[in-house]
Enzyme design. Structure first.
Site, mmCIF file in Angstrom:
data_model
loop_
_atom_site.group_PDB
_atom_site.id
_atom_site.type_symbol
_atom_site.label_atom_id
_atom_site.label_comp_id
_atom_site.label_asym_id
_atom_site.label_seq_id
_atom_site.Cartn_x
_atom_site.Cartn_y
_atom_site.Cartn_z
ATOM 1 N N CYS A 164 0.807 -1.222 0.000
ATOM 2 C CA CYS A 164 0.000 0.000 0.000
ATOM 3 C C CYS A 164 0.834 1.262 0.000
ATOM 4 C CB CYS A 164 -0.965 -0.017 1.184
ATOM 5 S SG CYS A 164 -2.016 -1.481 1.163
ATOM 6 N N HIS A 304 -2.455 7.623 6.684
ATOM 7 C CA HIS A 304 -2.745 6.312 6.097
ATOM 8 C C HIS A 304 -4.149 5.875 6.507
ATOM 9 C CE1 HIS A 304 -1.859 2.554 4.189
ATOM 10 N NE2 HIS A 304 -2.006 1.861 5.300
ATOM 11 N N GLU A 315 -0.505 5.032 14.195
ATOM 12 C CA GLU A 315 -0.208 6.252 13.429
ATOM 13 C C GLU A 315 -0.449 7.490 14.289
ATOM 14 O OE1 GLU A 315 -0.829 8.129 8.970
ATOM 15 O OE2 GLU A 315 -2.187 6.550 9.648
ATOM 16 N N LYS A 336 -9.394 7.802 2.994
ATOM 17 C CA LYS A 336 -9.856 6.442 2.718
ATOM 18 C C LYS A 336 -11.269 6.222 3.243
ATOM 19 C CE LYS A 336 -5.355 4.062 2.672
ATOM 20 N NZ LYS A 336 -4.449 5.186 3.001
#
Length: 418
Positions: A164, A304, A315, A336
């Site tokens: 990814c 992310h 994260e 996302k």
């Protein structure tokens, strides 16, 4: 050796939010979810029966039937995004030195749909009979090859594969080739089309996907306490990176400057990020050092943020460690939540989103935030830009991508000042 400055002069995308970059950006700012029931195969017996598909896509609207048959869906997407980016960059191709224009285009998986189709068609009794385009359709480098052949670009040409993080790696490589003087311009990005029985089934077997089948549109909910996995997406994004003087000489419009990039490894686990975010901390620090920027010069982080229980926490910890008190003055968003996870193409669309945030001074939201108080491991004093886009000055943005295998890549873009 004095390094060249690198700017972005063209953008293109095809995503679950739209079949062009302007459509995608409009959906991101409005906070639209691209999720819905899977239509690309019969998912009735799967634990996850929804995804973020590209909608209303017919490759014959973009290429003739003969060329379309040579390509997997992921390459179709790559060609569409690259075409939009080339037009957007305003190249007069007949005047360009094509030996000095390259293509670095990523895929995390490649032509998995074509692989599945071909294996399904194999008959042991009749013996091996395969499509002559089988191998060229599935290999992960072929999108880069098709783009270079379409335009005759003879500069650096390859694919990056780091799960990814793949397309952020592509952008980082393109940035470095150009600033070292090895190319005038490079098309960098990624494409993915893994919404297939083996793709969904494989990620289901790992318990990586959300199973919120009763509410696909709200299933991707990064940093919410009830997050239960990512939502698979598909599509492509392409950035035209160009050496500054070359761009100025041809009067190109400039979206933003690429300031720096960073790479690191977790060296920890096949699929899980380090719980303390060690690799994430290192990659962000590496990007800041490469850019020669202080942590308080960053205004926005496109994280992310996949909506997985462990990943979102690690994260967040990394951001707090790297940015300290300034972390509370940042805007953070996980786009996302709208596009789904485009796997190897995620970094490219998120870098493009970061560029548009810098250009337009708008932070796209993290949608689907419905709960959080019980998740004591997420610091909700951070500004995750929940549910609604925010206007603010964005001097510089950092985009993070992390891949299975512990691969981490970050890129920093900032407002262009000549």
């Amino acid at each position: 050796m004095e390094l060249k400055r690198v700017v972005v002069t063209g953008l293109g995308a095809i995503t679950p939010l739209g079949n062009t970059l302007p459509e995608t950006w409009a959906g991101l700012v409005r906070g639209v979810s691209g999720a819905g029931p899977i239509t690309l195969f019969d998912a009735a017996r799967f634990k996850t029966r929804f995804a973020c598909e590209v909608k209303g896509f017919d490759p014959l609207q973009y290429m003739d039937r003969k060329d379309a048959r040579k390509c997997d869906r992921y390459t179709h997407f790559a060609l569409v995004a690259a075409s939009e980016a080339v037009v957007d960059a305003g190249f007069e191709l007949e005047k360009e030195d094509k030996d000095r224009i390259g293509v670095i285009f990523a895929a995390g998986i490649g032509g998995i749909r074509s692989f599945e189709e071909e294996v399904r068609g194999y008959n042991e009794e009749l013996g091996p009979k395969f499509n002559p385009f089988f191998i060229p359709k599935i290999i992960a480098d072929i999108a880069a090859g098709h783009i270079s052949m379409k335009y005759g670009f003879r500069g650096p040409n390859f694919a990056t594969v780091s799960a990814c993080a793949s397309s952020t790696n592509a952008i980082a490589d393109a940035f470095n080739y150009i600033r070292l003087g090895k190319a005038n311009a490079i098309l960098a990005g990624g494409a993915e089309a893994a919404i297939a029985t083996v793709g969904v089934g494989g990620f289901n077997a790992m318990n990586a996907l959300s199973t919120r089948n009763d509410s696909p549109e709200t299933a991707s909910r990064p940093f919410s306490a009830s997050r239960d996995g990512f939502v698979m997406g598909e599509g492509s994004a392409c950035l035209v990176l160009e050496e500054l003087e070359h761009a100025l000489a041809r009067g190109a419009k400039i979206y933003a400057e690429v300031a720096g990039s960073g790479l690191s490894a977790d060296a920890y686990h096949l699929t899980a990020s380090h719980p303390d975010g060690l690799g994430a901390k290192l990659v962000m620090r590496n990007a800041l050092e490469d850019a020669g920027m202080a942590y308080d010069e960053i205004d926005y982080i496109n994280v992310h943020g996949t909506s997985t229980p462990v990943g979102d926490i690690s994260e967040t910890r990394a951001i707090l460690d790297v940015f300290g008190e300034h972390a509370y003055h940042l805007n953070i968003s996980a786009t996302k939540s709208m596009t789904g996870h485009l796997l190897g193409a995620a970094g490219a669309i998120e870098a493009a989103t970061s560029i548009l945030a810098v250009k337009n001074n708008i932070i796209p939201p993290t949608i689907n935030h419905v709960d959080g108080d019980e998740d004591t491991e997420i610091d909700y004093k951070l500004n995750f830009t929940f549910n609604t886009a925010q206007r603010r000055e964005v001097r510089a943005a950092l985009s993070n991508t992390f891949g299975f295998g512990g691969h981490n890549a970050s890129v920093i873009v900032r407002k262009f000042e000549n």
